[in-house]
Design a protein around this motif. Structure first.
Motif, PDB file in Angstrom:
ATOM      1  N   GLU A 178       7.619   1.616 -13.440  1.00 27.95           N
ATOM      2  CA  GLU A 178       6.367   0.863 -13.547  1.00 27.95           C
ATOM      3  C   GLU A 178       5.324   1.417 -12.587  1.00 27.95           C
ATOM      4  O   GLU A 178       4.151   1.553 -12.948  1.00 27.95           O
ATOM      5  N   GLU A 179       5.739   1.749 -11.368  1.00 24.71           N
ATOM      6  CA  GLU A 179       4.809   2.313 -10.387  1.00 24.71           C
ATOM      7  C   GLU A 179       4.274   3.655 -10.867  1.00 24.71           C
ATOM      8  O   GLU A 179       3.082   3.944 -10.733  1.00 24.71           O
ATOM      9  N   GLU A 180       5.151   4.477 -11.443  1.00 25.32           N
ATOM     10  CA  GLU A 180       4.713   5.763 -11.964  1.00 25.32           C
ATOM     11  C   GLU A 180       3.777   5.588 -13.150  1.00 25.32           C
ATOM     12  O   GLU A 180       2.804   6.321 -13.296  1.00 25.32           O
ATOM     13  N   ASP A 181       4.041   4.606 -14.003  1.00 25.80           N
ATOM     14  CA  ASP A 181       3.149   4.314 -15.130  1.00 25.80           C
ATOM     15  C   ASP A 181       1.774   3.896 -14.618  1.00 25.80           C
ATOM     16  O   ASP A 181       0.745   4.340 -15.144  1.00 25.80           O
ATOM     17  N   ASP A 182       1.759   3.033 -13.614  1.00 22.89           N
ATOM     18  CA  ASP A 182       0.493   2.589 -13.030  1.00 22.89           C
ATOM     19  C   ASP A 182      -0.270   3.772 -12.444  1.00 22.89           C
ATOM     20  O   ASP A 182      -1.483   3.901 -12.640  1.00 22.89           O
ATOM     21  N   TRP A 183       0.438   4.633 -11.720  1.00 26.19           N
ATOM     22  CA  TRP A 183      -0.186   5.810 -11.125  1.00 26.19           C
ATOM     23  C   TRP A 183      -0.785   6.695 -12.215  1.00 26.19           C
ATOM     24  O   TRP A 183      -1.917   7.147 -12.114  1.00 26.19           O
ATOM     25  N   ARG A 216      -1.697   5.824 -15.286  1.00 29.15           N
ATOM     26  CA  ARG A 216      -2.823   5.143 -15.933  1.00 29.15           C
ATOM     27  C   ARG A 216      -4.084   5.262 -15.065  1.00 29.15           C
ATOM     28  O   ARG A 216      -5.183   5.416 -15.578  1.00 29.15           O
ATOM     29  N   GLU A 217      -3.889   5.148 -13.758  1.00 26.91           N
ATOM     30  CA  GLU A 217      -5.050   5.277 -12.852  1.00 26.91           C
ATOM     31  C   GLU A 217      -5.652   6.675 -12.978  1.00 26.91           C
ATOM     32  O   GLU A 217      -6.855   6.830 -13.006  1.00 26.91           O
ATOM     33  N   ARG A 218      -4.808   7.697 -13.051  1.00 28.77           N
ATOM     34  CA  ARG A 218      -5.297   9.085 -13.117  1.00 28.77           C
ATOM     35  C   ARG A 218      -5.940   9.380 -14.486  1.00 28.77           C
ATOM     36  O   ARG A 218      -6.971   9.996 -14.561  1.00 28.77           O
ATOM     37  N   VAL A 219      -5.301   8.898 -15.525  1.00 28.04           N
ATOM     38  CA  VAL A 219      -5.820   9.147 -16.879  1.00 28.04           C
ATOM     39  C   VAL A 219      -7.110   8.372 -17.093  1.00 28.04           C
ATOM     40  O   VAL A 219      -8.019   8.861 -17.750  1.00 28.04           O
ATOM     41  N   GLY A 220      -7.180   7.213 -16.512  1.00 24.60           N
ATOM     42  CA  GLY A 220      -8.388   6.389 -16.660  1.00 24.60           C
ATOM     43  C   GLY A 220      -9.617   7.051 -16.058  1.00 24.60           C
ATOM     44  O   GLY A 220     -10.741   6.786 -16.461  1.00 24.60           O
ATOM     45  N   ARG A 221      -9.429   7.935 -15.111  1.00 26.14           N
ATOM     46  CA  ARG A 221     -10.554   8.614 -14.438  1.00 26.14           C
ATOM     47  C   ARG A 221     -11.088   9.777 -15.259  1.00 26.14           C
ATOM     48  O   ARG A 221     -12.161  10.279 -15.035  1.00 26.14           O
TER      49      ARG A 221
END
Length: 80
Positions: A67-72, A74-79
């Motif tokens: 989950e932490e890796e998914d969040d990380w 998503r944060e990078r892709v969102g940028r």
């Protein structure tokens, strides 16, 4: 003996105690043997339970990490 073997042996003892006409001494010996085997079964089950708890904790840890890796990610892709 392993758990399954012990259970089969207990079943045989219960059958003998239920079906056969035993003397007091023989009945007591079988009963004592059954109690001993039942203790071994409980010990085995407790060991299995402990192993399962460890494995479940490891799984939970992996799920949190995923989950932490998914969040990380998503944060990078969102940028982008």
């Amino acid at each position: 003996m392993d758990y399954e073997t012990n259970v089969k042996e207990l079943e045989k003892i219960v059958k003998k105690l239920s079906d056969e006409k035993l003397g007091v001494t023989e009945g007591l010996e079988l009963y004592e043997k059954g109690i001993s085997i039942a203790k071994e079964c409980l010990k085995s089950l407790n060991e299995i339970k402990g192993k399962m708890e460890v494995l479940n904790k490891e799984l939970e840890s992996l799920e949190v990490k995923a989950e932490e890796e998914d969040d990380w990610f998503r944060e990078r892709v969102g940028r982008i």
